[in-house]
Design a protein around this motif. Structure first.
Motif, PDB file in Angstrom:
ATOM      1  N   VAL A 791       1.157  -0.934  -0.209  1.00 12.54           N
ATOM      2  CA  VAL A 791      -0.113   0.124  -0.376  1.00 12.54           C
ATOM      3  C   VAL A 791       1.115   1.071  -0.205  1.00 12.54           C
ATOM      4  N   GLU A 792       2.036   1.073   0.209  1.00 10.08           N
ATOM      5  CA  GLU A 792       2.782   2.634   0.710  1.00 10.08           C
ATOM      6  C   GLU A 792       3.327   2.747  -0.537  1.00 10.08           C
ATOM      7  N   ILE A 793       3.713   1.154  -1.429  1.00  6.41           N
ATOM      8  CA  ILE A 793       4.549   1.841  -2.563  1.00  6.41           C
ATOM      9  C   ILE A 793       3.970   2.113  -3.562  1.00  6.41           C
ATOM     10  N   GLY A 794       2.628   1.861  -3.148  1.00  2.00           N
ATOM     11  CA  GLY A 794       1.013   1.784  -4.688  1.00  2.00           C
ATOM     12  C   GLY A 794       0.742   1.303  -5.128  1.00  2.00           C
ATOM     13  N   LEU A 795       0.794  -0.146  -5.256  1.00  2.00           N
ATOM     14  CA  LEU A 795       0.323  -1.240  -5.394  1.00  2.00           C
ATOM     15  C   LEU A 795      -1.120  -0.587  -6.211  1.00  2.00           C
ATOM     16  N   ALA A 920      20.752  -3.431   2.330  1.00  2.00           N
ATOM     17  CA  ALA A 920      19.938  -3.181   1.656  1.00  2.00           C
ATOM     18  C   ALA A 920      21.067  -2.891   0.377  1.00  2.00           C
ATOM     19  N   GLY A 921      20.704  -3.112  -0.438  1.00  2.00           N
ATOM     20  CA  GLY A 921      21.031  -2.897  -2.242  1.00  2.00           C
ATOM     21  C   GLY A 921      22.253  -3.657  -2.926  1.00  2.00           C
ATOM     22  N   THR A 922      22.670  -4.916  -1.336  1.00  2.00           N
ATOM     23  CA  THR A 922      22.540  -6.570  -2.211  1.00  2.00           C
ATOM     24  C   THR A 922      21.499  -7.363  -1.389  1.00  2.00           C
ATOM     25  N   GLN A 923      21.933  -7.761  -0.848  1.00  2.00           N
ATOM     26  CA  GLN A 923      20.792  -8.753  -0.450  1.00  2.00           C
ATOM     27  C   GLN A 923      19.030  -7.756  -0.867  1.00  2.00           C
ATOM     28  N   PHE A 924      18.594  -7.499  -0.241  1.00  2.00           N
ATOM     29  CA  PHE A 924      17.425  -6.807  -0.038  1.00  2.00           C
ATOM     30  C   PHE A 924      16.860  -5.483  -1.584  1.00  2.00           C
ATOM     31  N   ASP A 925      16.153  -5.178  -2.368  1.00  2.00           N
ATOM     32  CA  ASP A 925      15.935  -3.542  -3.136  1.00  2.00           C
ATOM     33  C   ASP A 925      15.630  -2.610  -2.071  1.00  2.00           C
ATOM     34  N   PRO A 926      16.575  -1.644  -2.248  1.00  2.00           N
ATOM     35  CA  PRO A 926      16.947  -0.636  -0.748  1.00  2.00           C
ATOM     36  C   PRO A 926      15.408   0.295  -1.220  1.00  2.00           C
ATOM     37  N   HIS A 927      14.969   0.641  -2.398  1.00  2.00           N
ATOM     38  CA  HIS A 927      13.831   1.307  -2.177  1.00  2.00           C
ATOM     39  C   HIS A 927      12.256   0.389  -1.663  1.00  2.00           C
ATOM     40  N   VAL A 928      12.892  -0.865  -1.074  1.00  2.00           N
ATOM     41  CA  VAL A 928      11.430  -1.736  -0.327  1.00  2.00           C
ATOM     42  C   VAL A 928      12.278  -1.683   1.387  1.00  2.00           C
ATOM     43  N   VAL A 929      13.232  -1.692   1.092  1.00  2.00           N
ATOM     44  CA  VAL A 929      13.986  -2.001   2.546  1.00  2.00           C
ATOM     45  C   VAL A 929      13.401  -0.403   3.119  1.00  2.00           C
ATOM     46  N   THR A 930      13.830   1.037   2.408  1.00  2.00           N
ATOM     47  CA  THR A 930      13.390   2.136   2.537  1.00  2.00           C
ATOM     48  C   THR A 930      11.807   2.112   3.420  1.00  2.00           C
ATOM     49  N   MET A 931      10.752   1.859   2.345  1.00  2.00           N
ATOM     50  CA  MET A 931       9.458   2.162   2.810  1.00  2.00           C
ATOM     51  C   MET A 931       9.078   0.959   3.643  1.00  2.00           C
ATOM     52  N   PHE A 932       9.755   0.015   3.682  1.00  2.00           N
ATOM     53  CA  PHE A 932       9.513  -0.777   5.656  1.00  2.00           C
ATOM     54  C   PHE A 932      10.375  -0.253   6.637  1.00  2.00           C
ATOM     55  N   VAL A 933      10.867   0.620   6.928  1.00  2.00           N
ATOM     56  CA  VAL A 933      11.920   1.087   7.937  1.00  2.00           C
ATOM     57  C   VAL A 933      10.925   2.506   8.167  1.00  2.00           C
ATOM     58  N   ARG A 934      10.601   2.954   6.957  1.00  2.00           N
ATOM     59  CA  ARG A 934       9.616   4.366   7.325  1.00  2.00           C
ATOM     60  C   ARG A 934       8.823   3.748   7.790  1.00  2.00           C
ATOM     61  N   LEU A 935       7.430   2.670   7.769  1.00  2.00           N
ATOM     62  CA  LEU A 935       6.591   2.165   7.871  1.00  2.00           C
ATOM     63  C   LEU A 935       6.618   1.588   9.844  1.00  2.00           C
ATOM     64  N   HIS A 936       7.634   1.183   9.994  1.00  2.00           N
ATOM     65  CA  HIS A 936       8.507   0.684  10.796  1.00  2.00           C
ATOM     66  C   HIS A 936       8.673   2.292  11.628  1.00  2.00           C
ATOM     67  N   ARG A 937       8.846   3.089  11.197  1.00  2.00           N
ATOM     68  CA  ARG A 937       9.202   4.026  12.631  1.00  2.00           C
ATOM     69  C   ARG A 937       7.930   5.153  12.636  1.00  2.00           C
ATOM     70  N   GLU A 938       6.267   4.677  12.086  1.00  2.00           N
ATOM     71  CA  GLU A 938       5.782   5.352  12.039  1.00  2.00           C
ATOM     72  C   GLU A 938       4.546   3.815  13.171  1.00  2.00           C
ATOM     73  N   GLY A 939       5.445   3.335  13.147  1.00  2.00           N
ATOM     74  CA  GLY A 939       4.598   2.502  13.970  1.00  2.00           C
ATOM     75  C   GLY A 939       3.342   1.768  12.880  1.00  2.00           C
ATOM     76  N   LYS A 940       3.759   1.067  11.968  1.00  2.00           N
ATOM     77  CA  LYS A 940       2.359   0.772  10.938  1.00  2.00           C
ATOM     78  C   LYS A 940       2.696  -0.559  11.152  1.00  2.00           C
ATOM     79  N   ILE A 941       3.785  -1.021  11.167  1.00  2.00           N
ATOM     80  CA  ILE A 941       4.276  -2.626  11.092  1.00  2.00           C
ATOM     81  C   ILE A 941       4.065  -3.054  13.032  1.00  2.00           C
ATOM     82  N   HIS A 942       2.459  -3.921  12.514  1.00  2.00           N
ATOM     83  CA  HIS A 942       2.175  -4.559  13.617  1.00  2.00           C
ATOM     84  C   HIS A 942       3.082  -6.230  13.617  1.00  2.00           C
TER      85      HIS A 942
END
Length: 946
Positions: A791-795, A920-942
């Protein structure tokens, strides 16, 4: 004057649009006058030369005209006492050659004193090699090179100064504009009188010039002859070979006409395949000779694809045969029609002689004088457009008409003969038209050549059998200026027009003010007027009415009535043919729309999509104000407005949250199988809370039924308070409702199948949960986190559904991995790791038989691929990995790190986030990591670790 270009011991070029200096008031006034004058280009050039003589003294002036396609500068005006002819005879100068060519090519003004010494100078043949100086100034208008202006001074040391140079440049800018304006005027004047296809003079010029030549002939007691000729069987050429070939033949005949005629003859194209030649000063014998050369010339040419074509030519002489343009044209027309009737490929003269045959291809016609009504109806257009072949409903009239013409001619009834021939020509023209409004326009425009009237109205009976709709009307006097479609529309039986339609008989009102059927048109004044109305009948069925009006009492006679009845009979056939063609066209369009709807509905996978597509198709096949889809609620039995389409959103919007109870719906339901119309009187009784109409309108209701118990209806609002729906509209609504009902049943079955698939997958997931408790908790948490990132990425919604299922089933392949490997408390061996790494492939194989889950298979298969390409099973990397798989991979890693496993304890969430960032950038897609970290910081990863 020995050089046409000179450049010097001194050469100046002055760039820029404003070199300085000011033009004297007198010269400026002259140039301003030139800019707004209506003189020809030649006169403008002469005026430019005169004005420049006062501004910059010189011995010689030469104006060169630019020919951009050939890149040449041609001398068109020379002011020189001795060598003007030599300069004009030298021909064009190529751009870039000599000083003149250089000025034109570079568009740079040049001051060249002692030009005879310049290396670029080119000597003009026949002129002396004397010293001279020159100015060469390009004439530019709208950034186009119009030419080059050259001034010369003869003699050694007779130089131009810089001030004169600047004045010449200023003058040239204004002069160029004046020349450009004159050229534009000339071109526009030519276009007004020129036929664009053949480059001959057009119909308008023909009539103007014929009038001038006849007036001149009458004044000087001289003669002027006229040829009118028509390409034989030209419609067959168009129908067989197409309009492009037809255009080529028209151009070929035009070219032969120009080559055959004298320079003083005026060759015109006056209709589709009809041409005319005005021969000033020629007698009928000379005109006949030219006609024969023209006829033979056309017949001698073999056109590509078509082969030989022929022409039929009519010849007349003025003022011998007629003294007015219209009468002389009628004489030549009649002669040409007789040439066609006698076998075509003939030249026929309108003559005093009695039916003499002078040559095998030349026939003579008795003389007659025609009144203003005897003018043949002209053809419009280029004659080469495609027209659908028609059933010849009036073919039998043609032979009888020819016999009638011969009998009338033998008795000397020339006026009636001409009128019948014109009627035949007009009828043929009507039968070539495929649009009822065009037919009506032609009737009103060309009926004047047969009957003198002030107002003509053509009415067509509408499908309801009651309404007479005016499709064409013409009123040339102020008394008829208030006539419009709205005020002229009436019902059968209403007024004189309605009376004619009702009885199927003609009606003549010598005095409309004292007629039992004539009625006053609203908004018009009371006038003395005669009215004549005749029905258009196809067989015994009245299809319309033609009504003529003329100021004054008793202005029409029996001959007018007979002519109008004959025309109405031909018009009825043409109207019926056009109507049938229109019906076929509309049926084809409607079938195409229904086919498109059916194809679109096969791809619709939900109820809203089906209803939206169906509602959008309704206005394409019938006129309406708004459409809505009411669907029955299976629990309550009431109907809700599920979807609607209207120009005014508020039209149905107020009903979107209401439910019509079953009892109320039953009061207004006439059928649950067939479409029906609710008259506006019934609609007015609908309870106010369920009625969004601003005024009562008829409603078309098309029931919907689909298996097993689906029920609903399309409701269509009539486009106006006085308009309703036809039986054809009901049939079309039935077709759309049937297609939509099938689609709704398919959607119902698709949803049921989807639920079956989900149940199947849930059973698989249950089997996996029984095998590995960690997998159960892991998959559910992973699906929630993945959806949040998606949802955060806009799918879009469809990809979010794929993402959710991909997260749920990304480890479903573990069902095929031995339990001892899955539950092993310590690290896996290399062999065990290879076996474990097979689970994405096994998962994809498990989902392969399930059609609904095919979009999920690539997500499951690639859910363990790394961004750097070091993952498994394929080792692909970067954006080659599906985005959904990249999202699942990040969420999977986070959940694995923060969850207790048999071989280690859970990591703190903060540490897990740090490790995600590091990878990020080796094992994981850096953009996806950025989105995940942002959601975690905002408390949206329950997530709560076990």
């Amino acid at each position: 004057m020995g050089y046409m270009d000179e450049a010097p011991t001194e050469t100046f070029d002055v760039g820029g649009p404003n070199p300085g200096g000011a033009l004297p008031e007198a010269v400026l006034s002259d140039i301003t006058h030139l800019l707004v004058s209506e003189g020809s280009p030649a006169k403008v050039l002469e005026a430019v030369a005169e004005a420049l003589a006062e501004l910059v003294p010189h011995d010689t002036l030469t104006l060169y005209e630019a020919d951009p396609p050939l890149r040449l500068l041609r001398p068109v005006l020379v002011r020189d006492a001795d060598y003007a002819e030599e300069v004009l005879a030298m021909g064009g100068i190529p751009y870039g050659i000599g000083i003149v060519g250089t000025a034109g090519d570079t568009r740079t003004p040049l001051l060249v004193n002692d030009a005879h010494l310049d290396a670029r100078a080119i000597r003009i043949p026949g002129t002396p090699d004397d010293p001279e100086s020159m100015l060469a100034v390009p004439l530019l208008a709208r950034d186009d090179l119009k030419g080059v202006l050259c001034l010369y001074r003869h003699g050694d040391g007779n130089h131009f100064n810089v001030r004169e140079f600047k004045l010449a440049i200023l003058f040239s800018e204004l002069a160029a504009l004046a020349i450009d304006n004159a050229e534009i005027r000339t071109r526009l004047e030519a276009e007004v009188v020129t036929d664009h296809l053949t480059a001959l003079f057009n119909h308008r010029f023909f009539h103007e010039r014929l009038g001038e030549e006849l007036r001149r002939a009458n004044r000087l007691h001289a003669s002027v002859s006229l040829l009118i000729y028509d390409i034989d069987d030209f419609k067959r050429v168009n129908d067989t070979y197409g309009h492009l070939v037809g255009d080529q033949i028209l151009q070929g005949v035009a070219s032969i006409s120009r080559e055959t005629c004298r320079l003083e003859d005026i060759v015109c194209r006056i209709g589709g395949e009809e041409f005319a030649v005005i021969l000033p000063g020629a007698t009928v014998e000379e005109a006949l000779s030219l006609a024969e050369r023209l006829r033979i010339g056309v017949a001698s040419i073999a056109f590509p694809m078509v082969g030989q074509v022929t022409v039929s030519i009519g010849v007349a002489e003025g003022p011998l045969h007629a003294s007015s343009p219209r009468e002389l044209t009628s004489c030549a027309d009649l002669a040409m029609l007789e040439a066609k009737a006698l076998g075509k490929d003939l030249s026929r003269v309108y003559s005093e002689n009695q039916m003499n045959q002078t040559e095998p291809n030349v026939r003579l016609l008795p003389t007659a004088r025609f009144g203003t009504r005897a003018r043949k109806a002209r053809k419009d257009g280029n004659g080469s457009g495609y027209q659908k072949p028609r059933a010849k409903a009036n073919a039998g009239v043609s032979n009888g008409l020819q016999a009638r013409l011969a009998a009338l001619a033998a008795r000397g009834e020339a006026r009636a003969t001409a009128q019948l021939k014109m009627l035949q020509s007009l009828s043929a023209k009507l039968n070539r038209l495929n649009d009822v409004r065009q037919i009506g326009e032609v009737i009103t425009a060309e009926l004047r050549s047969l009957i003198d009237y002030n107002s003509c109205r053509v009415f067509l009976l509408q499908p309801d059998g009651e309404t007479l709709l005016p499709i064409a009307f013409r009123g040339e006097l102020g008394e008829y200026k208030e006539e419009t479609i709205d005020v002229l529309t009436l019902k059968v039986g209403e007024g004189l027009t309605g009376h004619v339609a009702e009885t199927g008989e003609h009606w003549y009102a010598p005095d409309a003010n004292d007629d039992p059927y004539a009625i006053q048109i609203p908004g018009t004044s009371v006038i003395d007027e005669s009215m004549l109305g005749v029905p258009m009948k196809y067989g015994e069925r009245v299809t319309g009415v033609v009504v003529l009006s003329k100021l004054g009492i008793d202005q029409f006679d029996n001959e007018d009535r007979r002519l109008l009845e004959a025309l109405a009979a031909s018009a009825a056939v043409a109207m019926e043919n056009a109507r049938l063609l229109q019906v076929e066209h509309e049926a084809a369009v409607q079938s195409q729309e229904l086919l498109k709807l059916s194809e679109a509905l096969t791809r619709a996978i939900d109820t809203d999509a089906v209803l939206d597509l169906a509602l959008a198709s309704i206005p394409t096949v019938m006129a309406c104000e708004a459409t809505g889809a009411w669907i029955r609620d299976p629990d309550t039995g009431g109907f809700r407005l599920n979807r609607y389409q209207a120009a005014d959103e508020a039209y149905f919007g107020m009903l979107a949250y209401l439910e019509v109870d079953p009892d109320t719906a039953a009061q207004f339901t006439r059928s649950v199988e067939e479409p029906f119309v609710l008259p506006k009187e019934v609609v007015a009784a609908v309870p106010p809370q369920f009625n969004a109409l601003k005024e009562p309108r008829d409603l078309l209701v098309a029931p919907l039924r689909w298996e097993p118990d689906g029920q609903g209806a399309f409701v269509v609002v009539a486009p106006g308070a006085d308009l309703s729906f036809s039986p054809k509209d009901l049939q079309l609504a039935r077709g759309i409702a049937d297609i939509a009902s099938l689609a709704l049943g398919n959607v119902r079955r698709f949803l049921e199948l989807e639920r079956t698939y989900v149940s199947t997958v849930e059973a698989l997931a249950g089997a996996l949960e029984a095998k590995d408790q960690y997998t159960e908790d892991h998959c559910r948490a992973l699906a929630e986190m993945s959806l949040a990132v998606g949802v955060e990425i806009g799918l879009p919604s469809d990809r979010l559904q794929i993402l959710e299922l991909g997260a749920l089933f990304h480890d479903i392949g573990k069902i095929g991995i031995p339990s001892e490997i899955i539950r092993k408390p310590g690290p896996l061996t290399a062999a065990e790791r290879r076996e474990m790494n097979r689970h994405p492939e096994i998962g994809a194989q498990i989902l392969a038989p399930v059609p609904f889950l095919q979009p999920v298979r690539p997500v499951v298969y690639a859910s363990h691929e790394r961004w750097d390409g070091k993952g498994y099973p394929e080792g692909i990397g970067g954006e080659d990995i599906p985005l959904e798989s990249r999202i699942v991979f990040v969420c999977d890693a986070y959940h694995a790190m923060t969850t207790d496993r048999p071989y280690r304890a859970a990591l703190p969430e903060r540490e897990a986030i740090r490790r995600l960032k590091l990878a990020a950038g080796t094992q994981f897609d850096p953009h996806v990591v950025t989105m995940f970290v942002r959601l975690h910081r905002e408390g949206k990863i329950h997530f709560h670790s076990s």
